[in-house]
Design a protein around this motif. Structure first.
Motif, PDB file in Angstrom:
ATOM      1  N   VAL A 118      16.937   1.457  -4.898  1.00  0.00           N
ATOM      2  CA  VAL A 118      16.836  -0.159  -5.580  1.00  0.00           C
ATOM      3  C   VAL A 118      15.502  -0.764  -5.257  1.00  0.00           C
ATOM      4  N   CYS A 119      14.886   0.193  -4.142  1.00  0.00           N
ATOM      5  CA  CYS A 119      14.192  -0.374  -3.815  1.00  0.00           C
ATOM      6  C   CYS A 119      12.065   0.610  -3.393  1.00  0.00           C
ATOM      7  N   ALA A 120      11.176  -0.429  -3.013  1.00  0.00           N
ATOM      8  CA  ALA A 120      10.372   0.643  -3.151  1.00  0.00           C
ATOM      9  C   ALA A 120       9.616   1.477  -1.757  1.00  0.00           C
ATOM     10  N   ARG A 121      10.539   1.311  -0.597  1.00  0.00           N
ATOM     11  CA  ARG A 121      10.562   0.935   0.768  1.00  0.00           C
ATOM     12  C   ARG A 121      10.205   2.228   1.330  1.00  0.00           C
ATOM     13  N   ARG A 122       9.389   2.733   2.099  1.00  0.00           N
ATOM     14  CA  ARG A 122       8.785   4.531   2.221  1.00  0.00           C
ATOM     15  C   ARG A 122       8.683   4.034   3.661  1.00  0.00           C
ATOM     16  N   GLU A 123       9.295   4.490   4.388  1.00  0.00           N
ATOM     17  CA  GLU A 123       8.867   4.355   6.248  1.00  0.00           C
ATOM     18  C   GLU A 123       8.294   5.923   6.494  1.00  0.00           C
ATOM     19  N   ARG A 124       7.693   6.288   6.952  1.00  0.00           N
ATOM     20  CA  ARG A 124       6.951   7.831   7.924  1.00  0.00           C
ATOM     21  C   ARG A 124       7.574   7.696   9.234  1.00  0.00           C
ATOM     22  N   ARG A 125       7.979   8.604   9.834  1.00  0.00           N
ATOM     23  CA  ARG A 125       8.354   8.659  11.466  1.00  0.00           C
ATOM     24  C   ARG A 125       8.301   9.220  11.887  1.00  0.00           C
ATOM     25  N   THR A 162       7.071  21.653  10.214  1.00  0.00           N
ATOM     26  CA  THR A 162       7.237  19.817  10.481  1.00  0.00           C
ATOM     27  C   THR A 162       7.096  19.998   8.268  1.00  0.00           C
ATOM     28  N   VAL A 163       7.766  19.310   7.957  1.00  0.00           N
ATOM     29  CA  VAL A 163       8.173  19.361   6.743  1.00  0.00           C
ATOM     30  C   VAL A 163       7.442  17.824   6.567  1.00  0.00           C
ATOM     31  N   SER A 164       6.694  17.368   5.092  1.00  0.00           N
ATOM     32  CA  SER A 164       6.146  15.761   4.953  1.00  0.00           C
ATOM     33  C   SER A 164       7.153  15.453   4.809  1.00  0.00           C
ATOM     34  N   GLY A 165       6.962  14.356   3.595  1.00  0.00           N
ATOM     35  CA  GLY A 165       7.337  13.292   3.275  1.00  0.00           C
ATOM     36  C   GLY A 165       8.094  11.661   4.029  1.00  0.00           C
ATOM     37  N   GLY A 224       0.788  -1.009   0.312  1.00  0.00           N
ATOM     38  CA  GLY A 224       0.296   0.069  -0.294  1.00  0.00           C
ATOM     39  C   GLY A 224       0.733   1.049   0.142  1.00  0.00           C
ATOM     40  N   ASP A 225       0.514   2.236  -0.762  1.00  0.00           N
ATOM     41  CA  ASP A 225       1.328   3.570  -1.050  1.00  0.00           C
ATOM     42  C   ASP A 225       0.968   4.551   0.483  1.00  0.00           C
ATOM     43  N   THR A 226       1.624   4.863   1.136  1.00  0.00           N
ATOM     44  CA  THR A 226       1.540   5.071   2.436  1.00  0.00           C
ATOM     45  C   THR A 226       1.646   6.769   2.136  1.00  0.00           C
ATOM     46  N   THR A 227       1.794   7.294   1.168  1.00  0.00           N
ATOM     47  CA  THR A 227       1.444   8.681   1.195  1.00  0.00           C
ATOM     48  C   THR A 227      -0.519   9.040   1.477  1.00  0.00           C
ATOM     49  N   ARG A 228      -0.213  10.533   2.035  1.00  0.00           N
ATOM     50  CA  ARG A 228      -1.705  11.166   2.413  1.00  0.00           C
ATOM     51  C   ARG A 228      -1.799  11.185   0.748  1.00  0.00           C
ATOM     52  N   SER A 229      -3.555  11.291   1.492  1.00  0.00           N
ATOM     53  CA  SER A 229      -4.451  11.337   0.508  1.00  0.00           C
ATOM     54  C   SER A 229      -5.043  12.633   0.235  1.00  0.00           C
ATOM     55  N   SER A 230      -5.266  13.339   1.393  1.00  0.00           N
ATOM     56  CA  SER A 230      -5.499  14.541   1.636  1.00  0.00           C
ATOM     57  C   SER A 230      -3.755  15.396   2.220  1.00  0.00           C
ATOM     58  N   ARG A 231      -4.290  16.708   2.145  1.00  0.00           N
ATOM     59  CA  ARG A 231      -3.138  18.139   2.614  1.00  0.00           C
ATOM     60  C   ARG A 231      -3.118  18.012   4.428  1.00  0.00           C
TER      61      ARG A 231
END
Length: 130
Positions: A101-108, A90-93, A72-79
């Motif tokens: 080399v991989c698709a790993r995305r971690e929110r901290r 804070t900076v979103s990201g 699943g894409d962990t990006t936000r669907s709204s602002r």
């Protein structure tokens, strides 16, 4: 033959599960599985496929691999809610694979440790949303 996207997802899976795999397979009882884990890491570092290693570790079901939903894409669907101008900003990201080399995305969260790529033994790179 797995697609490049499948390979990226498999590397992300290995990277995110590596600390747990190493803890689970400590000591003499886990020696055989520990060798599989380390072969998977060596393959990932060399740019080779890791699917067989993941399947051997029970992380990837060969039969379900074809029908598997991508992570699943962990990006936000709204602002996010607007922040007052006088407070901290804070900076979103998300933190992403440092080698790309991989698709790993971690929110901290602020109270969490910096995520680490266990395959290459370096911290994940922060990728700000624009």
């Amino acid at each position: 033959m797995p697609s490049l996207e499948d390979h990226d997802e498999q590397l992300a899976l290995l990277c995110s599960q590596l600390p747990l795999l190493r803890r689970l397979h400590q000591g003499p009882v886990g020696a055989a599985r520990r060798r599989v884990v380390e072969r998977a890491v060596e393959a990932a570092r060399a740019g080779e496929p890791v699917a067989d290693h993941l399947a051997e570790l029970g992380l990837l079901d060969d039969a379900a691999d074809e029908d598997r939903e991508p992570a699943g894409d962990t990006t936000r669907s709204s602002r996010p809610t607007a922040v007052a101008d006088d407070g901290p900003h804070t900076v979103s990201g998300a933190h992403v694979c440092p080698r790309g080399v991989c698709a790993r995305r971690e929110r901290r969260r602020p109270d969490q440790q910096l995520p680490v790529c266990e395959v290459f033994d370096v911290a994940l790179r922060f990728d700000a949303e624009s």
